[in-house]
Scaffold this active site. Structure first.
Site, PDB file in Angstrom:
ATOM      1  N   GLN A   1      54.014  40.568  61.443  1.00 14.39           N
ATOM      2  CA  GLN A   1      54.889  39.743  61.390  1.00 14.39           C
ATOM      3  C   GLN A   1      54.602  38.375  62.289  1.00 14.39           C
ATOM      4  O   GLN A   1      55.069  37.357  61.885  1.00 14.39           O
ATOM      5  CB  GLN A   1      56.382  39.966  61.608  1.00 14.39           C
TER       6      GLN A   1
ATOM      7  N   HIS B   1      65.397  44.887  66.720  1.00 11.71           N
ATOM      8  CA  HIS B   1      64.184  44.934  66.004  1.00 11.71           C
ATOM      9  C   HIS B   1      64.375  46.062  64.639  1.00 11.71           C
ATOM     10  O   HIS B   1      64.960  47.144  65.029  1.00 11.71           O
ATOM     11  CB  HIS B   1      62.888  45.404  66.894  1.00 11.71           C
TER      12      HIS B   1
ATOM     13  N   ASN C   1      55.622  50.057  62.367  1.00 12.55           N
ATOM     14  CA  ASN C   1      55.845  48.795  62.885  1.00 12.55           C
ATOM     15  C   ASN C   1      55.331  47.774  61.997  1.00 12.55           C
ATOM     16  O   ASN C   1      54.433  47.939  61.186  1.00 12.55           O
ATOM     17  CB  ASN C   1      55.659  48.693  64.473  1.00 12.55           C
TER      18      ASN C   1
END
Length: 444
Positions: free
Chosen positions: A65, A365, A386
């Site tokens: 990201q 998150h 992740n």
């Protein structure tokens, strides 16, 4: 009751206690040149955090990201991409996070301005108005907000709509956008105060949104309205599927996933009884879209639903607080690997409920659960995909202990089939929570 001032007698006693304590003097030596987390690291519990799992779903390489808060979009799209990759025999594939981020930003700008109009009669120091202005429009979001955007705008492959500098580095873009939105809020609130008609106000708002659309296009480029889908499968065969719109592509490859998925939470606070459904006021992105809805479950039911979905070969989107007891380099979250009370001499014990009520912990998150290790049917560690790139952990895959999961995991997106009889509870009329409730922090 008057405030009690510290006295010289108390301070002298505190000083004596410190100097008489071998533990405090040893801690002073340890902390002089060492990070607190490193100084209180406990190697023994970490040895138990092996990257071996009795139940593990093989998934694609992690995404990144970059310098943005789009974790919820990355995680949610990773759930869908695994299904597409399995169906098409792909070993590398991503859906466009920027495509959904563009439309989320644009829709949320409108949602923000509608909230400003809804509260225009209140002073700016009213808590709700102050919260709206302080929050503005940012990168975070919730599962139901993801569903709203996808239902309205569909999805596209990342090859069709990739990254720009602004999409991957959103801080300054967000700052400019929120400055503009506050300037818009000033004008719209003044128009309401001056008694302008709804038609005049909406016309002014439309002009504001026209400029915001242009700004977002400059940052992301304009999203595609139609595209062709090209891919090469694991066997090296090239494929071309022509004539998609984002919505038709979504219909073919995502199917009814969004309609069959429920947001479940574990929030053991007094204001949220289990087996009830909740929503958060003024939390959303698409005006006229679905509410953010959470079904609150005890942790044992929460975990069992996650495990059942994993057992059926499907990864699980979830929200947690990754700022607690984490080792980013190693890719581990484990509260047992740090003895902070011994090092600091402080009372650090706080329950999950009190952590939420007193602002110590909250979702910040979103990631994807891809595996779990079960001993006698009970989990002791979890595998996590992740979206921070592949430089840390095991090529970007992380692990958390079950005790960390208990304390710092708050939400998961579960298909109704894996909730059993509990699925019907998601259809209850939701109990509204205040805009600043911790069950909305992932969207901030």
């Amino acid at each position: 009751m008057p405030k009690s001032a510290l006295t010289d007698r108390q301070i002298n006693a505190f000083s004596r206690h410190y100097n008489e304590s071998a533990e405090r003097r040893l801690a002073t030596l340890a902390l002089a040149k060492t990070d607190v987390n490193d100084a209180c690291f406990a190697a023994g519990p970490r040895f138990a955090m092996q990257r071996k799992f009795s139940l593990e779903i093989k998934t694609l390489p992690v995404a990144n990201q970059e310098h943005s808060g789009r974790c919820w979009l990355f995680a949610a799209l990773n759930v869908i991409r695994e299904r597409i990759a399995g169906r098409l025999n792909l070993d590398r594939f991503e859906l466009s996070q920027s495509y959904l981020a563009f439309w989320d930003k644009f829709e949320r700008a409108n949602y923000f301005l509608e909230n400003i109009l809804e509260t225009a009669a209140l002073p700016t120091n009213d808590r709700t108005v102050a919260f709206l202005l302080a929050t503005g429009v940012h990168d975070g979001g919730q599962w139901d907000m993801f569903a709203n955007i996808v239902r309205k705008y569909g999805i596209v492959p990342k090859d069709v709509f990739g990254e720009t500098y602004q999409s991957a580095n959103t801080r300054n873009m967000n700052h400019i956008l929120n400055r503009s939105l506050k300037a818009c809020a000033v004008k719209l609130r003044a128009m309401v105060k001056d008694g302008k008609t709804d038609q005049e106000i909406q016309a002014e708002k439309e002009g504001m949104l026209d400029k915001i659309y242009g700004f977002l296009c400059a940052c992301y480029t304009e999203p595609p309205k139609a595209f062709d889908f090209e891919y090469v499968d694991r066997d090296g065969a090239y494929h071309l599927e022509k004539g998609y719109t984002p919505l038709s592509f979504c219909e073919k490859y995502a199917g009814n996933l969004l309609d069959e998925t429920v947001s479940v939470i574990n929030a053991p606070t007094g204001d949220k009884p289990y087996h009830r459904t909740f929503t958060v006021k003024m939390l959303g992105n698409v005006a006229g879209g679905g509410l953010v809805r959470h079904l609150n479950l005890p942790m044992d039911e929460f975990k069992q639903a996650v495990i059942r979905q994993l057992q059926d070969g499907k990864v699980v989107w979830f929200g947690s607080d990754v700022g607690k007891f984490g080792d980013r380099e190693a890719g581990v979250w484990d509260d047992q690997s740090y003895d902070m009370e011994l090092l600091t001499g402080l009372d650090l014990n706080i329950s999950k409920a009190d952590s939420l009520d007193y602002g110590f912990a909250a979702m910040n998150h979103a990631m994807v659960i891809t595996g779990v290790n079960l001993e006698d049917g009970k989990p002791n560690r979890w595998k996590i995909e992740n979206s921070w790139g592949d430089a840390h952990g095991e090529k970007g895959y992380y692990i958390c202990s079950d005790s960390w999961f208990d304390q710092y995991v708050f939400q998961a997106a579960i298909e109704k089939a894996y909730l059993g009889d509990l699925a019907a509870l998601a259809d209850q009329q939701p109990i509204p929570l205040e805009p600043w409730d911790p069950m909305g922090t992932l969207a901030k």
